[in-house]
Design a protein around this motif. Structure first.
Motif, mmCIF file in Angstrom:
data_model
loop_
_atom_site.group_PDB
_atom_site.id
_atom_site.type_symbol
_atom_site.label_atom_id
_atom_site.label_comp_id
_atom_site.label_asym_id
_atom_site.label_seq_id
_atom_site.Cartn_x
_atom_site.Cartn_y
_atom_site.Cartn_z
ATOM 1 N N MET A 128 0.965 -1.305 0.029
ATOM 2 C CA MET A 128 -0.265 0.214 0.183
ATOM 3 C C MET A 128 1.426 1.399 0.095
ATOM 4 N N ALA A 129 0.313 1.868 -0.581
ATOM 5 C CA ALA A 129 1.336 3.519 -0.929
ATOM 6 C C ALA A 129 1.266 4.218 0.768
ATOM 7 N N GLN A 130 2.329 4.856 0.928
ATOM 8 C CA GLN A 130 2.628 5.436 1.834
ATOM 9 C C GLN A 130 1.782 7.345 1.448
ATOM 10 N N ASP A 131 0.344 7.088 2.650
ATOM 11 C CA ASP A 131 0.003 8.732 2.648
ATOM 12 C C ASP A 131 0.621 9.401 2.960
ATOM 13 N N TYR A 132 1.667 10.844 2.138
ATOM 14 C CA TYR A 132 2.014 11.230 3.135
ATOM 15 C C TYR A 132 2.143 12.612 4.376
ATOM 16 N N TYR A 133 1.177 12.715 3.499
ATOM 17 C CA TYR A 133 -0.009 13.446 4.203
ATOM 18 C C TYR A 133 -0.244 12.806 6.180
ATOM 19 N N ALA A 134 -0.648 12.164 6.134
ATOM 20 C CA ALA A 134 -0.934 11.781 7.436
ATOM 21 C C ALA A 134 0.545 11.458 8.258
ATOM 22 N N THR A 135 1.727 10.528 7.447
ATOM 23 C CA THR A 135 3.085 9.976 8.429
ATOM 24 C C THR A 135 2.726 11.695 9.285
ATOM 25 N N LEU A 136 2.333 12.995 8.423
ATOM 26 C CA LEU A 136 3.205 13.991 9.200
ATOM 27 C C LEU A 136 1.686 14.841 9.624
ATOM 28 N N GLY A 137 0.730 13.864 10.082
ATOM 29 C CA GLY A 137 -0.352 14.344 10.584
ATOM 30 C C GLY A 137 -0.780 15.697 9.922
ATOM 31 N N PHE A 194 11.051 7.546 11.642
ATOM 32 C CA PHE A 194 11.528 8.567 11.254
ATOM 33 C C PHE A 194 11.550 8.756 9.436
ATOM 34 N N LYS A 195 12.638 7.753 9.412
ATOM 35 C CA LYS A 195 12.505 7.550 7.839
ATOM 36 C C LYS A 195 11.569 7.909 7.374
ATOM 37 N N GLU A 196 10.309 7.130 7.446
ATOM 38 C CA GLU A 196 8.848 7.355 6.574
ATOM 39 C C GLU A 196 8.746 8.947 7.213
ATOM 40 N N VAL A 197 8.797 9.509 7.744
ATOM 41 C CA VAL A 197 8.314 10.936 7.980
ATOM 42 C C VAL A 197 9.318 12.313 7.459
ATOM 43 N N THR A 198 10.538 11.329 7.331
ATOM 44 C CA THR A 198 11.522 12.481 6.542
ATOM 45 C C THR A 198 10.971 12.039 5.786
ATOM 46 N N THR A 199 10.913 11.417 4.312
ATOM 47 C CA THR A 199 10.634 10.998 3.283
ATOM 48 C C THR A 199 9.402 11.466 2.771
ATOM 49 N N ALA A 200 8.021 11.618 3.161
ATOM 50 C CA ALA A 200 6.881 12.308 3.688
ATOM 51 C C ALA A 200 6.873 14.274 3.418
#
Length: 390
Positions: free
Chosen positions: A1-10, A45-51
């Protein structure tokens, strides 16, 4: 499932760039492996950085909003190793430009403050004086008017950093490739170079020069007082605004007078006859030390009859003017009574007669200034015993 960058950063999909950056900083502080030892902290941390890398880039964010893959299929943290800037981490912990070196430096900078020590006499410190002083500081180069470039030339954009003032360095780590910014070695962070420096200042925009200044020393300054002359210090690089000049006052010792706060003090020695009978002394004033002074060179001080050695005679209002206030201190004269060490026959006879008249041929010793004589205390004790028997 593709990452939702907006959700990752809240954040909402309509979030502004500042809101996205604040969210990333908050999460980065919480999840950085150096401060969070949770097992999944590094992955999150990697996820929020990518987002953040996606949403902070307008082109990547637009592509993501359209359903595309701005990271080329490397979602879920791979983006950290595909161009992540270490400066963003430093921003998260230390604020904007916390990583340093990303903004080009200005050639025009404020100059340093300068300090000059000046010796003055006590009278000059007490009453104030005007001094002409010589100052060696950096001043604006008149040939290039502070630009640092020779006539007909100008600074050009640095080809190494392309005017950014910094170059990027990539370093591999367990978290991926970390990109850091460092000042450009060619332009030293200025973003531009001067191909033809001014021969007078060698590109500095300033030269050293000796100049004269008139300094007004206010009445009441003391040893160690610093007088600030705004804008009279060192001119900055690139002809930048000058710093301030501080004049530190060094008050020389005076042969007669000394100072304690706002008071002047001195010692006078008088013979025992003057101490017994009283007298009037004419003391030289400090104003007599000033060139072109007006007024009397002496000050009359009345010594009352019976003055004791070490007693202080205070003359009100003849001290030091208050530097930060109204009025002035006092003159404190310490009297030293001198006992003659050599007497001729007539003088010795007269003193014997005086001692007989005063009943002091065999005076009782006094212990200190507040103790009665030994014999006096014995008399008191004897009288107390007699009264008890009665």
């Amino acid at each position: 499932m593709a990452q939702d960058y907006y959700a990752t950063l809240g954040v909402e999909r309509t979030a502004a760039a500042d809101e996205i950056k604040k969210a990333y900083r908050r999460l980065a502080r919480q999840l950085h492996p150096d401060v969070n030892d949770a097992p999944d902290a590094a992955d999150r941390f990697k996820e929020v950085t990518t987002a953040y890398e996606v949403l902070s880039d307008p082109a990547k964010r637009q592509l993501f909003d359209r359903g595309g893959d701005p990271m080329g299929g490397a979602r879920g943290g791979a983006g950290f190793g595909q161009g992540f800037s270490f400066d963003d981490i430093m921003d998260a912990f230390f604020g904007q430009n916390g990583g340093g070196g990303r903004q080009q430096r200005s050639r025009v900078q404020r100059g340093q403050d300068a300090l000059l020590r000046l010796d003055v006499d006590l009278a000059e410190a007490v009453f104030g004086v005007t001094h002409d002083i010589k100052v060696d500081t950096a001043v604006v180069c008149e040939r290039c008017d502070g630009s640092g470039a020779s006539e007909g030339s100008a600074p050009v954009t640095c080809t190494t950093c392309r005017g950014q003032g910094a170059v990027q360095h990539v370093q591999r780590s367990l978290l991926g490739d970390i990109r850091t910014s460092r000042p450009c070695p060619t332009c030293h962070g200025y973003g531009s170079v001067i191909p033809e420096p001014c021969p007078e200042c060698d590109g500095e925009g300033r030269v050293r020069s000796r100049r004269s200044l008139t300094l007004d020393i206010p009445a009441g300054v003391d040893h160690g007082t610093r007088i600030q002359l705004a804008g009279e210090g060192e001119v900055g690089p690139g002809g930048g605004p000058p710093g301030d000049l501080y004049i530190e006052i060094n008050v020389a010792r005076h042969p007669v007078y000394s100072r304690k706060g706002d008071h002047l003090m001195c010692h006078v020695t008088i013979p025992m006859t003057a101490a017994a009978l009283g007298t009037t002394l004419d003391l030289p004033t400090l104003r007599a030390d000033l060139a072109g002074h007006e007024g009397s060179d002496t000050l009359s001080v009345d010594i009352e009859p019976g003055v004791q050695s070490g007693q202080v005679v205070t003359v009100r209002g003849e001290g030091v003017p208050r530097l930060r206030g109204v009025g002035q201190g006092d003159l404190q004269v310490t009297v030293v009574v001198e006992t003659p060490s050599k007497l001729d026959g007539d003088q010795r006879e007269l003193i014997h007669q005086l001692a007989a008249l005063r009943g002091e041929q065999r005076p009782e010793a006094r212990l200190g200034t507040t103790h009665r004589s030994v014999f006096g205390r014995m008399k008191d004790a004897f009288r107390a015993g007699v009264n008890d028997e009665r």
